[in-house]
Write a protein that holds these residues in place. Sequence first.
Motif, PDB file in Angstrom:
ATOM      1  N   MET A   1      -1.752 -18.532 -51.549  1.00  0.00           N
ATOM      2  CA  MET A   1      -0.513 -17.927 -51.168  1.00  0.00           C
ATOM      3  C   MET A   1       0.117 -18.748 -50.041  1.00  0.00           C
ATOM      4  N   ILE A   2       1.386 -19.107 -50.203  1.00  0.00           N
ATOM      5  CA  ILE A   2       2.099 -19.933 -49.234  1.00  0.00           C
ATOM      6  C   ILE A   2       2.934 -19.028 -48.344  1.00  0.00           C
ATOM      7  N   THR A   3       2.821 -19.260 -47.000  1.00  0.00           N
ATOM      8  CA  THR A   3       3.627 -18.457 -46.062  1.00  0.00           C
ATOM      9  C   THR A   3       5.046 -19.019 -46.017  1.00  0.00           C
ATOM     10  N   PRO A   4       6.039 -18.168 -45.779  1.00  0.00           N
ATOM     11  CA  PRO A   4       7.410 -18.665 -45.711  1.00  0.00           C
ATOM     12  C   PRO A   4       7.597 -19.587 -44.498  1.00  0.00           C
ATOM     13  N   TRP A   5       8.610 -20.432 -44.577  1.00  0.00           N
ATOM     14  CA  TRP A   5       8.815 -21.469 -43.557  1.00  0.00           C
ATOM     15  C   TRP A   5       9.053 -20.883 -42.172  1.00  0.00           C
ATOM     16  N   TYR A   6       9.722 -19.750 -42.069  1.00  0.00           N
ATOM     17  CA  TYR A   6      10.060 -19.175 -40.768  1.00  0.00           C
ATOM     18  C   TYR A   6       8.851 -18.547 -40.075  1.00  0.00           C
ATOM     19  N   LYS A   7       7.718 -18.478 -40.756  1.00  0.00           N
ATOM     20  CA  LYS A   7       6.497 -17.973 -40.139  1.00  0.00           C
ATOM     21  C   LYS A   7       5.552 -19.100 -39.753  1.00  0.00           C
ATOM     22  N   GLN A   8       5.970 -20.348 -39.957  1.00  0.00           N
ATOM     23  CA  GLN A   8       5.132 -21.491 -39.628  1.00  0.00           C
ATOM     24  C   GLN A   8       5.558 -22.074 -38.265  1.00  0.00           C
ATOM     25  N   PHE A   9       4.647 -22.802 -37.612  1.00  0.00           N
ATOM     26  CA  PHE A   9       4.877 -23.353 -36.281  1.00  0.00           C
ATOM     27  C   PHE A   9       5.807 -24.563 -36.292  1.00  0.00           C
ATOM     28  N   TRP A  10       5.577 -25.520 -37.158  1.00  0.00           N
ATOM     29  CA  TRP A  10       6.273 -26.809 -37.088  1.00  0.00           C
ATOM     30  C   TRP A  10       7.789 -26.734 -37.291  1.00  0.00           C
ATOM     31  N   PRO A  11       8.328 -25.952 -38.169  1.00  0.00           N
ATOM     32  CA  PRO A  11       9.798 -25.899 -38.242  1.00  0.00           C
ATOM     33  C   PRO A  11      10.429 -25.410 -36.938  1.00  0.00           C
ATOM     34  N   TRP A  12       9.827 -24.402 -36.306  1.00  0.00           N
ATOM     35  CA  TRP A  12      10.372 -23.898 -35.042  1.00  0.00           C
ATOM     36  C   TRP A  12      10.221 -24.924 -33.919  1.00  0.00           C
ATOM     37  N   PHE A  13       9.151 -25.646 -33.927  1.00  0.00           N
ATOM     38  CA  PHE A  13       8.968 -26.703 -32.934  1.00  0.00           C
ATOM     39  C   PHE A  13      10.027 -27.779 -33.106  1.00  0.00           C
ATOM     40  N   LEU A  14      10.292 -28.221 -34.325  1.00  0.00           N
ATOM     41  CA  LEU A  14      11.292 -29.257 -34.575  1.00  0.00           C
ATOM     42  C   LEU A  14      12.710 -28.764 -34.284  1.00  0.00           C
ATOM     43  N   ILE A  15      12.979 -27.491 -34.480  1.00  0.00           N
ATOM     44  CA  ILE A  15      14.296 -26.932 -34.155  1.00  0.00           C
ATOM     45  C   ILE A  15      14.468 -26.828 -32.634  1.00  0.00           C
ATOM     46  N   SER A  16      13.366 -26.530 -31.912  1.00  0.00           N
ATOM     47  CA  SER A  16      13.462 -26.328 -30.460  1.00  0.00           C
ATOM     48  C   SER A  16      13.774 -27.616 -29.704  1.00  0.00           C
ATOM     49  N   LEU A  17      13.376 -28.777 -30.227  1.00  0.00           N
ATOM     50  CA  LEU A  17      13.643 -30.041 -29.519  1.00  0.00           C
ATOM     51  C   LEU A  17      15.146 -30.306 -29.358  1.00  0.00           C
ATOM     52  N   PRO A  18      15.952 -30.372 -30.417  1.00  0.00           N
ATOM     53  CA  PRO A  18      17.377 -30.599 -30.198  1.00  0.00           C
ATOM     54  C   PRO A  18      18.062 -29.425 -29.498  1.00  0.00           C
ATOM     55  N   LEU A  19      17.546 -28.216 -29.685  1.00  0.00           N
ATOM     56  CA  LEU A  19      18.138 -27.057 -29.039  1.00  0.00           C
ATOM     57  C   LEU A  19      17.986 -27.138 -27.514  1.00  0.00           C
ATOM     58  N   THR A  20      16.844 -27.603 -27.017  1.00  0.00           N
ATOM     59  CA  THR A  20      16.671 -27.752 -25.566  1.00  0.00           C
ATOM     60  C   THR A  20      17.588 -28.833 -25.007  1.00  0.00           C
ATOM     61  N   VAL A  21      17.838 -29.895 -25.766  1.00  0.00           N
ATOM     62  CA  VAL A  21      18.765 -30.933 -25.318  1.00  0.00           C
ATOM     63  C   VAL A  21      20.181 -30.373 -25.231  1.00  0.00           C
ATOM     64  N   ILE A  22      20.582 -29.598 -26.201  1.00  0.00           N
ATOM     65  CA  ILE A  22      21.933 -29.005 -26.189  1.00  0.00           C
ATOM     66  C   ILE A  22      22.082 -28.051 -25.009  1.00  0.00           C
ATOM     67  N   ILE A  23      21.103 -27.216 -24.765  1.00  0.00           N
ATOM     68  CA  ILE A  23      21.169 -26.271 -23.645  1.00  0.00           C
ATOM     69  C   ILE A  23      21.184 -27.029 -22.318  1.00  0.00           C
ATOM     70  N   GLY A  24      20.357 -28.049 -22.174  1.00  0.00           N
ATOM     71  CA  GLY A  24      20.345 -28.858 -20.949  1.00  0.00           C
ATOM     72  C   GLY A  24      21.680 -29.537 -20.712  1.00  0.00           C
ATOM     73  N   THR A  25      22.306 -30.039 -21.760  1.00  0.00           N
ATOM     74  CA  THR A  25      23.616 -30.674 -21.631  1.00  0.00           C
ATOM     75  C   THR A  25      24.670 -29.674 -21.181  1.00  0.00           C
ATOM     76  N   LEU A  26      24.676 -28.477 -21.755  1.00  0.00           N
ATOM     77  CA  LEU A  26      25.640 -27.457 -21.367  1.00  0.00           C
ATOM     78  C   LEU A  26      25.460 -27.032 -19.904  1.00  0.00           C
ATOM     79  N   VAL A  27      24.220 -26.907 -19.463  1.00  0.00           N
ATOM     80  CA  VAL A  27      23.960 -26.552 -18.067  1.00  0.00           C
ATOM     81  C   VAL A  27      24.438 -27.670 -17.140  1.00  0.00           C
ATOM     82  N   THR A  28      24.187 -28.926 -17.484  1.00  0.00           N
ATOM     83  CA  THR A  28      24.626 -30.060 -16.676  1.00  0.00           C
ATOM     84  C   THR A  28      26.146 -30.125 -16.589  1.00  0.00           C
ATOM     85  N   VAL A  29      26.822 -29.947 -17.700  1.00  0.00           N
ATOM     86  CA  VAL A  29      28.295 -29.965 -17.706  1.00  0.00           C
ATOM     87  C   VAL A  29      28.835 -28.822 -16.846  1.00  0.00           C
ATOM     88  N   ALA A  30      28.242 -27.653 -16.932  1.00  0.00           N
ATOM     89  CA  ALA A  30      28.692 -26.516 -16.127  1.00  0.00           C
ATOM     90  C   ALA A  30      28.489 -26.778 -14.645  1.00  0.00           C
TER      91      ALA A  30
END
Length: 159
Positions: A1-30
Amino acid sequence: MITPWYKQFWPWFLISLPLTVIIGTLVTVALFARNSVHLVAEDYYKKGKGINIDIRRQSMANDLNLSASLSSQNNAIVIHFSKGKLDALPALKATFTHRTLPDRDFTQMLTADASGNYRLFPEAPLKGPWFIELEPFDSSWLLQGRISFPIAQPIALEN
């Protein structure tokens, strides 16, 4: 049985990397939008052309043997002015310019008291490096210098 992608670790880890850069950029600009530093003059060309006029006005002050020194007494800044070849003590326009905080800059007209000194009572105590210009009402000559406040003993303005 295969678990759905949103319940796995690696997709969330890969999404969090660019998301932290975007948040850091917005904080710096502010942060930079709220706390801008004014180190470069917008009208630098006009100020550059004005240097020659200032040099002429400074040499006029030297020709007249004018000098000034600043001291601090209580909450007042006392300007000791030597009138040199002038007939009388003129009214002085004192301009105080902070190195990096243009909202603290101020200009005030001063007249001599009975002892021949000029007294300035700033709204708040001056601290840190300041650029000071003294000139008469007609702007025919100029004395200027850099002073760091607070000052313990009289400091001469040097061109």
